[in-house]
Write an enzyme that holds these catalytic residues in place. Structure first.
Site, PDB file in Angstrom:
ATOM      1  N   CYS A  99       0.811  -1.211  -0.066  1.00  0.00           N
ATOM      2  CA  CYS A  99       0.093  -0.056  -0.012  1.00  0.00           C
ATOM      3  C   CYS A  99       0.815   1.197   0.019  1.00  0.00           C
ATOM      4  CB  CYS A  99      -1.074   0.082   1.218  1.00  0.00           C
ATOM      5  SG  CYS A  99      -1.761  -1.422   1.451  1.00  0.00           S
TER       6      CYS A  99
ATOM      7  N   ARG B 272       5.034   0.416  -6.238  1.00  0.00           N
ATOM      8  CA  ARG B 272       5.045  -0.715  -5.178  1.00  0.00           C
ATOM      9  C   ARG B 272       3.953  -1.728  -5.587  1.00  0.00           C
ATOM     10  NH1 ARG B 272       6.886   1.294  -0.571  1.00  0.00           N
ATOM     11  NH2 ARG B 272       5.255   0.307   0.678  1.00  0.00           N
TER      12      ARG B 272
ATOM     13  N   TRP C 194      -3.006  -2.759  -1.654  1.00  0.00           N
ATOM     14  CA  TRP C 194      -2.487  -4.005  -2.101  1.00  0.00           C
ATOM     15  C   TRP C 194      -3.303  -5.150  -1.034  1.00  0.00           C
ATOM     16  CZ3 TRP C 194       1.031  -5.924  -5.894  1.00  0.00           C
ATOM     17  CH2 TRP C 194       1.230  -7.018  -6.014  1.00  0.00           C
TER      18      TRP C 194
ATOM     19  N   ASN D 173      -1.738   2.250   6.080  1.00  0.00           N
ATOM     20  CA  ASN D 173      -1.086   1.047   5.776  1.00  0.00           C
ATOM     21  C   ASN D 173      -0.683   0.301   6.872  1.00  0.00           C
ATOM     22  OD1 ASN D 173      -0.841   2.312   3.318  1.00  0.00           O
ATOM     23  ND2 ASN D 173       1.546   2.731   3.482  1.00  0.00           N
ATOM     24  N   GLY D 174      -0.284  -0.930   6.815  1.00  0.00           N
ATOM     25  CA  GLY D 174       0.009  -1.978   7.846  1.00  0.00           C
ATOM     26  C   GLY D 174      -1.052  -2.825   8.328  1.00  0.00           C
TER      27      GLY D 174
ATOM     28  N   GLU E 216      18.938 -22.589  -6.912  1.00  0.00           N
ATOM     29  CA  GLU E 216      18.381 -21.295  -6.844  1.00  0.00           C
ATOM     30  C   GLU E 216      19.686 -20.220  -6.812  1.00  0.00           C
ATOM     31  OE1 GLU E 216      16.086 -19.642  -7.919  1.00  0.00           O
ATOM     32  OE2 GLU E 216      16.355 -17.540  -6.848  1.00  0.00           O
TER      33      GLU E 216
ATOM     34  N   LYS F 209      20.805 -17.321  -9.269  1.00  0.00           N
ATOM     35  CA  LYS F 209      20.852 -16.216  -9.124  1.00  0.00           C
ATOM     36  C   LYS F 209      22.177 -15.576  -9.529  1.00  0.00           C
ATOM     37  CE  LYS F 209      17.990 -15.077  -8.393  1.00  0.00           C
ATOM     38  NZ  LYS F 209      16.815 -15.465  -8.580  1.00  0.00           N
TER      39      LYS F 209
ATOM     40  N   GLU G 277      22.636 -15.407 -13.514  1.00  0.00           N
ATOM     41  CA  GLU G 277      21.804 -14.445 -14.145  1.00  0.00           C
ATOM     42  C   GLU G 277      22.561 -12.920 -14.141  1.00  0.00           C
ATOM     43  OE1 GLU G 277      17.308 -14.171 -13.789  1.00  0.00           O
ATOM     44  OE2 GLU G 277      17.982 -14.965 -11.680  1.00  0.00           O
TER      45      GLU G 277
ATOM     46  N   HIS H   6      29.535 -38.802  -8.477  1.00  0.00           N
ATOM     47  CA  HIS H   6      28.998 -39.449  -9.396  1.00  0.00           C
ATOM     48  C   HIS H   6      29.341 -38.756 -10.874  1.00  0.00           C
ATOM     49  CE1 HIS H   6      26.951 -42.363  -7.049  1.00  0.00           C
ATOM     50  NE2 HIS H   6      26.333 -41.167  -6.386  1.00  0.00           N
TER      51      HIS H   6
ATOM     52  N   LYS I 249      12.263  -9.698 -17.492  1.00  0.00           N
ATOM     53  CA  LYS I 249      11.643  -9.772 -16.160  1.00  0.00           C
ATOM     54  C   LYS I 249      10.411 -10.922 -16.108  1.00  0.00           C
ATOM     55  CE  LYS I 249      10.456  -9.634 -11.841  1.00  0.00           C
ATOM     56  NZ  LYS I 249      11.353 -10.329 -10.974  1.00  0.00           N
TER      57      LYS I 249
HETATM   58  O1  M6R Z   1       7.007 -15.024 -13.479  1.00  0.00           O
HETATM   59  P1  M6R Z   1       7.626 -16.213 -13.215  1.00  0.00           P
HETATM   60  O2  M6R Z   1       7.762 -16.450 -11.638  1.00  0.00           O
HETATM   61  O3  M6R Z   1       6.678 -17.354 -13.776  1.00  0.00           O
HETATM   62  O4  M6R Z   1       8.940 -16.382 -13.902  1.00  0.00           O
HETATM   63  C1  M6R Z   1       9.836 -17.450 -14.044  1.00  0.00           C
HETATM   64  C2  M6R Z   1      11.056 -17.282 -14.355  1.00  0.00           C
HETATM   65  O5  M6R Z   1      11.338 -16.706 -15.634  1.00  0.00           O
HETATM   66  C3  M6R Z   1      11.876 -16.537 -13.358  1.00  0.00           C
HETATM   67  O6  M6R Z   1      11.671 -16.912 -12.044  1.00  0.00           O
HETATM   68  C4  M6R Z   1      13.376 -16.217 -13.798  1.00  0.00           C
HETATM   69  O7  M6R Z   1      13.847 -17.548 -13.685  1.00  0.00           O
HETATM   70  C5  M6R Z   1      13.892 -15.224 -12.824  1.00  0.00           C
HETATM   71  N1  M6R Z   1      14.632 -14.252 -13.617  1.00  0.00           N
HETATM   72  C6  M6R Z   1      14.756 -15.959 -11.749  1.00  0.00           C
HETATM   73  O8  M6R Z   1      15.420 -14.699 -10.864  1.00  0.00           O
END
Ligand code: M6R
Length: 598
Positions: free
Chosen positions: A2, A27, A75, A99-100, A474, A478, A481, A497, A593
């Site tokens: 919010c 936001r 939100w 908010n809150g 993950e 990270k 990327e 293995h 994104k």
């Molecule tokens: O919007 P989504 O969660 O469906 O997106 C899936 C992936 O494209 C997303 O998680 C991507 O791997 C990110 N860039 C990871 O940081």
């Protein structure tokens, strides 16, 4: 998440409020509203969806000349995104934005006349309480002071009332609020951006501060005593303001995790159970297996979820990469629940996989961050992760809120069968998440310093076991990327293995070594790597003598809390390495994104 704005003065008040709300759009929100008090008359306007809807609806309210006004973007957390639930909330002659969360709103509501309430929100209690207090105190400020003294929880509040038509009453407790001034004009906002270019000086309210503002005057209190505001000039860089002082949106989003996880849990973790207002038990009737389907980071959350669901709820669960699932001709059995996990709700592969599940008449559930997205609209039911808008391409808070929600889902499915003591431990651990996700400054600084040793080499292995295996995946994703360095996640037991053939001093191993889960097993896997001269960075609550570098996390009661703390460490490590390499952390090369094409 919010946002709040407020104004006292003679400029076009509606324009200021709407422009201010626009600055807070980043936001995320699902409804918005404004209220204006001018010439003794109150005007209100609210709309669901984008600000455009609000602008179209409020064409006839507000005019030139002196007035006071408040605005809000909401939100949804308590109650659906409807016009009635949108702020400002109204009493007979007063309006409030907030908010809150008012934790004791149910108790307070019982004291008041329930017929007055028109929304499902916790906020509405504030305005009714204020109007009742006004009957006991002729001074509106005293009534406001008595009102906020009754509230428990977190809040940033602005209240306007016909009883004091030139005044805004305000209060802050654990939710940001700023007051700004320029001559006789007074401005309020929940973050800097709406005030830039308007206020000359600002005071950032501290927890427990409250007061009232009139033209040319801001009167501030704390604990019943009058205090002085400490004004400072305002930054003039809007993007910097939106980043809240952080260098990158990713950094801001890492730091936000403690707060947004609180939103994810809100109203769902009860004293003795998990409750989802979006779901009822009947939805799960006949389900004997669960398929979790997603891409990228969301897949890693799903993989973690599959461990948790099988372990806690004893329901067979498997995680599938959506782009594979679509073409593997999967057997879609009618008793399988299909769970689509997505931050954006628009990822093409996940959406198509969901369509396949729908065509096969499976029950479907979306775990998603964006309400009204394609995936949410298509699924039978949705659990929103409530992470707020995520701007950084590298997903951080979306991931941790997804995992928290999957943990809650596993418990929801398990709670009837779990021994009460186990359930209590799980619920208590969930409630500890906001604390576990706070970033200790010394931890960030240690990671920042350490990051300079990891800018070269021929690659990274991230290794972990059990739920720490998806976390290793993950961590590797990270890093690759945003740093463009080669990194792979592996189940630690798999190293011998094949991958261990690569071990040498220029191979960096990031070892996830939780104390609470298979510690001895991961330890011996790491020893094997160390014996082959791999460079080891251990993340653990326990120092590990063979590690070249060690990043400590706190000892935790539950391995999931170790999981979340390690997630934080991995995000910070990736970010600090990428920053040192001079990369654009928020917009890494070749990535979007939201991947809306196959
Ligand atoms: O919007 P989504 O969660 O469906 O997106 C899936 C992936 O494209 C997303 O998680 C991507 O791997 C990110 N860039 C990871 O940081």
């Amino acid at each position: 998440m919010c946002g709040i704005v407020g104004y006292i003065g003679s400029r076009n008040i509606k324009e200021f409020l709407i422009e201010g709300l626009k600055e807070l759009e980043y936001r995320g929100y699902d409804s918005a509203g404004i209220a204006i008090l001018q010439d003794g008359a109150l005007h209100i306007c609210k709309a669901v969806g984008k600000l455009e809807n609000l602008i179209n609806k409020c064409a006839s309210i507000g005019h030139e000349g002196f007035g006071v006004g408040i605005g809000h973007t909401r939100w949804a957390t308590h109650g659906k995104p409807t016009e009635l639930n949108a702020h400002p909330h109204l009493g007979e002659f007063s309006y409030v934005v907030h908010n809150g969360i008012i934790e004791n709103f149910k108790t307070l509501k019982e004291e008041l006349d329930p017929d007055r309430f028109v929304s499902q929100t916790d906020t509405e209690v504030i305005v009714h309480l204020f109007e009742r207090e006004l009957r006991n105190h002729s001074d509106p400020f005293k009534a406001f002071e008595a009102t906020i003294a009754r509230l428990r929880g977190s809040f940033a509040i602005l209240l306007i009332t016909k009883a004091a038509p030139d005044t805004i009453f305000f209060a802050r407790e654990s939710s940001p609020l700023i007051v700004g001034t320029k001559g006789e004009e007074i401005f309020f906002a929940s973050s800097d951006a709406p005030l830039i270019g308007h206020a000359q000086q600002v005071h950032y309210l501290a927890d427990g501060e409250y007061g009232f503002a009139r033209p040319g005057e801001v009167v501030l209190f704390h604990d019943g005593r009058r205090i002085e505001a400490s004004y400072q000039p305002l930054t003039i860089d809007k993007e910097l303001a939106q980043k809240g002082g952080y260098r990158f949106f990713m950094e801001k989003e890492i730091y936000e995790q403690s707060e947004v996880i609180g939103e994810t849990l809100m109203g769902r973790v009860k004293e003795d159970r998990i409750e989802f207002e979006e779901l009822d038990r009947t939805f799960f009737e006949g389900i004997d297996s669960i398929t979790l389907c997603a891409c990228g980071t969301s897949f890693h959350a799903g993989l973690t979820g599959s461990y948790l669901i099988e372990r806690l709820a004893k329901i067979p669960a498997r995680a599938e990469i959506a782009s594979e699932f679509r073409y593997k001709e999967p057997l879609l059995r009618p008793n399988t629940l299909f769970v689509a996990i997505s931050q954006s709700g628009e990822t093409a592969d996940t959406l198509e996989a969901l369509k396949m599940a729908k065509r096969a008449n499976l029950k479907t559930l979306a775990i998603c961050n964006v309400d009204n997205s394609s995936i949410v609209r298509l699924a039978d039911r949705t659990l929103l992760t409530r992470a707020g808008i995520e701007k950084g391409v590298a997903s951080t808070k979306a991931f941790t809120t997804q995992v928290a929600l999957l943990w809650m889902l596993a418990l929801y499915l398990a709670q009837r069968e779990l021994p009460p003591s186990t359930l209590e431990r799980e619920l208590q651990s969930l409630l500890h998440l906001p604390t576990a996700l706070r970033v200790p400054p010394q931890l960030h600084e240690r990671i920042r310093r350490l990051s300079k040793r990891y800018l070269h080499g021929h690659g990274f292995f991230f290794i972990g076991r059990d739920i720490f295996y998806p976390l290793a995946l993950e961590g590797a994703l990270k890093l690759k990327e945003i740093s463009y360095l080669h990194a792979e996640g592996y189940p630690a037991g798999e190293m011998k293995h094949g991958p261990i053939a690569l071990a040498d001093p220029e191979l960096f191993t990031i070892a996830l070594m939780p104390k609470g889960l298979l510690y001895d097993k991961i330890k011996s896997n790491v020893e094997e790597l160390s014996a082959r001269d791999a460079t080891i960075c251990a993340i653990s609550p326990t120092p590990f003598e063979l590690a070249d570098d060690y990043i400590p996390i706190e000892e935790q009661e539950h391995p999931m809390l170790e999981y979340f703390q390690m997630a934080l460490v991995l995000q910070l490590l990736a970010m600090e390495i990428a920053i040192r390499l001079g990369n654009d952390v928020d917009m890494p090369r070749n990535l979007a994104k939201s991947v809306t094409v196959e």
